[in-house]
Scaffold this motif. Structure first.
Motif, mmCIF file in Angstrom:
data_model
loop_
_atom_site.group_PDB
_atom_site.id
_atom_site.type_symbol
_atom_site.label_atom_id
_atom_site.label_comp_id
_atom_site.label_asym_id
_atom_site.label_seq_id
_atom_site.Cartn_x
_atom_site.Cartn_y
_atom_site.Cartn_z
ATOM 1 N N ASP A 213 0.779 -1.291 -0.074
ATOM 2 C CA ASP A 213 -0.223 0.160 -0.010
ATOM 3 C C ASP A 213 0.876 1.148 0.106
ATOM 4 O OD1 ASP A 213 -2.460 1.663 0.637
ATOM 5 O OD2 ASP A 213 -1.756 1.831 2.610
ATOM 6 N N PRO A 214 0.888 1.992 -1.081
ATOM 7 C CA PRO A 214 1.468 3.068 -1.079
ATOM 8 C C PRO A 214 1.626 4.135 0.045
ATOM 9 C CG PRO A 214 -0.212 3.407 -2.509
ATOM 10 C CD PRO A 214 -0.156 2.147 -2.154
ATOM 11 N N THR A 215 0.604 4.250 0.690
ATOM 12 C CA THR A 215 0.335 5.239 1.819
ATOM 13 C C THR A 215 1.069 4.454 3.105
ATOM 14 O OG1 THR A 215 -1.467 6.114 0.883
ATOM 15 C CG2 THR A 215 -1.057 6.668 3.090
ATOM 16 N N THR A 216 0.758 3.474 3.470
ATOM 17 C CA THR A 216 1.012 3.105 4.946
ATOM 18 C C THR A 216 2.307 1.846 4.654
ATOM 19 O OG1 THR A 216 -0.338 1.135 4.635
ATOM 20 C CG2 THR A 216 -1.452 2.757 5.492
ATOM 21 N N GLY A 217 2.424 1.705 3.679
ATOM 22 C CA GLY A 217 3.594 0.813 3.329
ATOM 23 C C GLY A 217 3.307 -0.630 3.658
ATOM 24 N N LEU A 218 2.188 -1.116 4.059
ATOM 25 C CA LEU A 218 1.907 -2.573 4.640
ATOM 26 C C LEU A 218 1.933 -3.400 3.130
ATOM 27 C CD1 LEU A 218 0.477 -4.203 6.761
ATOM 28 C CD2 LEU A 218 -1.692 -4.000 5.310
ATOM 29 N N PRO A 219 2.839 -4.314 3.348
ATOM 30 C CA PRO A 219 2.891 -5.180 2.049
ATOM 31 C C PRO A 219 1.752 -6.121 1.884
ATOM 32 C CG PRO A 219 4.888 -5.341 3.571
ATOM 33 C CD PRO A 219 3.867 -4.528 4.512
ATOM 34 N N LEU A 220 1.319 -6.305 0.452
ATOM 35 C CA LEU A 220 0.134 -6.922 0.236
ATOM 36 C C LEU A 220 0.564 -8.095 -0.709
ATOM 37 C CD1 LEU A 220 -1.920 -3.704 -1.075
ATOM 38 C CD2 LEU A 220 -2.172 -4.754 1.348
ATOM 39 N N GLU A 221 1.787 -8.146 -1.326
ATOM 40 C CA GLU A 221 2.123 -9.494 -1.842
ATOM 41 C C GLU A 221 3.792 -9.551 -1.846
ATOM 42 O OE1 GLU A 221 2.025 -11.181 -6.655
ATOM 43 O OE2 GLU A 221 0.303 -9.955 -6.010
ATOM 44 N N VAL A 222 4.186 -10.702 -1.783
ATOM 45 C CA VAL A 222 5.581 -11.045 -1.864
ATOM 46 C C VAL A 222 5.710 -12.242 -2.938
ATOM 47 C CG1 VAL A 222 7.353 -11.691 -0.714
ATOM 48 C CG2 VAL A 222 5.770 -10.301 0.631
ATOM 49 N N ASP A 223 6.673 -11.941 -3.899
ATOM 50 C CA ASP A 223 7.085 -13.062 -4.901
ATOM 51 C C ASP A 223 8.482 -13.343 -4.710
ATOM 52 O OD1 ASP A 223 4.509 -12.449 -5.844
ATOM 53 O OD2 ASP A 223 5.103 -12.123 -7.855
ATOM 54 N N VAL A 224 9.089 -14.532 -4.399
ATOM 55 C CA VAL A 224 10.457 -14.742 -4.210
ATOM 56 C C VAL A 224 10.864 -15.706 -5.499
ATOM 57 C CG1 VAL A 224 12.056 -15.794 -2.709
ATOM 58 C CG2 VAL A 224 10.175 -14.958 -1.619
ATOM 59 N N SER A 225 11.872 -15.217 -6.199
ATOM 60 C CA SER A 225 12.348 -15.890 -7.441
ATOM 61 C C SER A 225 13.654 -16.385 -7.210
ATOM 62 C CB SER A 225 12.250 -15.069 -8.659
ATOM 63 O OG SER A 225 11.072 -14.580 -8.898
ATOM 64 N N ALA A 226 13.899 -17.517 -7.674
ATOM 65 C CA ALA A 226 15.219 -18.196 -7.616
ATOM 66 C C ALA A 226 16.156 -18.062 -8.972
ATOM 67 C CB ALA A 226 15.245 -19.583 -7.206
ATOM 68 N N ARG A 227 17.351 -18.378 -9.189
ATOM 69 C CA ARG A 227 18.132 -18.106 -10.230
ATOM 70 C C ARG A 227 17.904 -19.388 -10.875
ATOM 71 N NH1 ARG A 227 21.871 -14.269 -9.383
ATOM 72 N NH2 ARG A 227 22.398 -13.531 -7.076
ATOM 73 N N GLY A 228 17.648 -18.998 -12.271
ATOM 74 C CA GLY A 228 17.232 -20.071 -13.287
ATOM 75 C C GLY A 228 16.009 -20.540 -13.403
ATOM 76 N N VAL A 229 15.092 -19.998 -12.493
ATOM 77 C CA VAL A 229 13.694 -20.606 -12.532
ATOM 78 C C VAL A 229 12.970 -19.540 -13.021
ATOM 79 C CG1 VAL A 229 12.044 -21.595 -11.034
ATOM 80 C CG2 VAL A 229 14.136 -21.980 -10.636
ATOM 81 N N ALA A 230 12.083 -19.859 -14.048
ATOM 82 C CA ALA A 230 11.223 -18.771 -14.779
ATOM 83 C C ALA A 230 10.008 -18.155 -13.775
ATOM 84 C CB ALA A 230 10.580 -19.397 -15.887
ATOM 85 N N LYS A 231 9.557 -19.089 -12.943
ATOM 86 C CA LYS A 231 8.340 -18.506 -12.109
ATOM 87 C C LYS A 231 8.879 -18.543 -10.853
ATOM 88 C CE LYS A 231 4.506 -20.664 -14.787
ATOM 89 N NZ LYS A 231 3.491 -21.635 -14.735
ATOM 90 N N PRO A 232 8.095 -17.727 -9.987
ATOM 91 C CA PRO A 232 8.536 -17.379 -8.618
ATOM 92 C C PRO A 232 8.473 -18.714 -7.714
ATOM 93 C CG PRO A 232 7.139 -15.531 -9.211
ATOM 94 C CD PRO A 232 7.131 -16.467 -10.374
#
Length: 392
Positions: A213-232
């Protein structure tokens, strides 16, 4: 002419098919709504990456309520006694969250294993396990514990990963770079995007993407990606959210219903427990990384080396435990390496790597785990095979 009851049954079947067709159509629409909403264009004023990172780091005081889902594809092998933990990173998990502040919250974790509700009330925690019909009151804060469903809540996970990414490298430089991402519609909010890119080429983490959220900074989504892997390999996001404090009753600890089991436990004495396991000593540095004196680094037989995404954790375990681990690693396809000082088995996944080393010199067995490549862990194993103790 067909009998009357045949015509009647035919009409009933047609009516039933129409009703089920309506139900299926409604379900399809409900499933598609989050995807459609996410596809809508999102617009947020430009926010410098460092500014957004600061808001995310300071968002722990922001109350909220919501429903989240986590999808993991980390490729972890199945291991005895750890199915629940592995399921968090290799499966789908649903979370219902009521968050007032860091000392008052509740997270219900729903997955293939059942439902477990975790309540935080001051320094005390309560776990209600529906499947086991068991209520557990925990007094104090555990300094060492296994991952749990609540750790996948997008705000908590984002702040942890941001902290890891902010840790300096060996030379004291920034452990990651930051860049802005296009805005994304998440849980009905036009969320600002931030990408964290580790500077070390030795970590398996390619990037961490956070939308907040741009105002409060509350994270709404997190995607973790690894090297050499197309999708998170891990995606956790809020599907719905309200930036309001939950009612006090929503976060009040569960009470045991009649017939349910009820236990009360204090925070275990981790130091005594580890000493009873007979864990051996470990060096003050490993692979050029200094031992971290906090958390795991202060425990006997366990050590954390380095900081950030390049941090590795090592344990000097009893021989029986170690050889059981070696057999388990071989059974899941681990690579066996023999060298003059000993033998090791390495298990790698897109994100996590594990090496178990048996020393010919001391007959000790070491386990090293980290978000690093197998070459880093293999070198650590060789170094430990020649360690003769005395640093602890």
């Amino acid at each position: 002419m067909p009998p009357t009851y045949d015509r009647t049954m035919s009409v009933v079947r047609r009516d039933a098919r129409r009703r089920w067709a309506v139900v299926v159509a409604v379900l399809a629409v409900l499933v598609a709504i989050p995807l459609v909403v996410r596809a809508l264009p999102a617009h947020t004023p430009p926010i410098p990456p460092d500014t957004l990172a600061a808001r995310i780091a300071a968002s722990a005081r922001q109350p909220y309520q919501g429903y989240a889902v986590s999808i993991g594809n980390a490729g972890l092998p199945s291991l005895p006694q750890l199915d629940d933990v592995i399921g968090l990173f290799d499966g789908n998990t649903s979370l219902r969250i009521w968050y007032g502040d860091p000392t008052r919250w509740r997270v219900d974790t729903i997955d293939a294993a059942g439902e477990r509700d975790l309540y935080q009330s001051g320094l005390y925690q309560t776990i209600w396990d529906y499947g086991r019909n068991q209520l557990t009151d925990i007094l104090g804060v555990a300094s060492v514990r296994l991952p749990r469903g609540a750790d996948l809540a997008p705000p908590d996970l984002a702040r942890r990963l941001l902290s890891a990414a902010s840790a300096p490298d060996l030379a004291g430089a920034a452990g990651s770079s930051r860049k802005s991402l296009p805005a994304r519609r998440v849980a009905g909010i036009d969320a600002a995007g931030l990408r964290l890119i580790p500077t070390s080429a030795q970590t398996t983490v390619a990037s961490v993407d956070i939308w907040a959220d741009p105002t409060t900074g509350l994270p709404l989504e997190v995607d973790v990606s690894a090297r050499g892997v197309a999708k998170p390999v891990l995606v956790t996001r809020l599907l719905s959210v309200s930036l309001t404090a939950p009612a006090t009753t929503a976060t009040m600890p569960h009470t045991a219903p009649p017939g349910a089991g009820h236990t009360v436990t204090s925070n275990p004495d981790v130091l005594s427990a580890l000493r009873n396991l007979g864990l051996g000593s470990l060096p003050d540095s490993l692979g050029g990384l200094a031992r971290n004196g906090n958390g795991l680094g202060a425990l006997p037989g366990l050590a954390a080396y380095g900081t950030g995404f390049r941090q590795v954790v090592a344990a000097n375990v009893p021989r029986r435990t170690g050889f059981d681990a070696i057999r388990a690693a071989r059974n899941v396809g681990g690579t066996v390496n023999r060298f003059p000082g000993g033998t090791d088995v390495i298990v790698t996944t897109p994100l996590l790597s594990v090496v178990i080393t048996a020393s010919n010199l001391t007959r000790n067995v070491y386990i090293v785990v980290g978000l690093v490549g197998e070459d880093v862990l293999a070198a650590a194993g060789v170094e430990l095979a020649t360690f003769v103790g005395g640093d602890e």
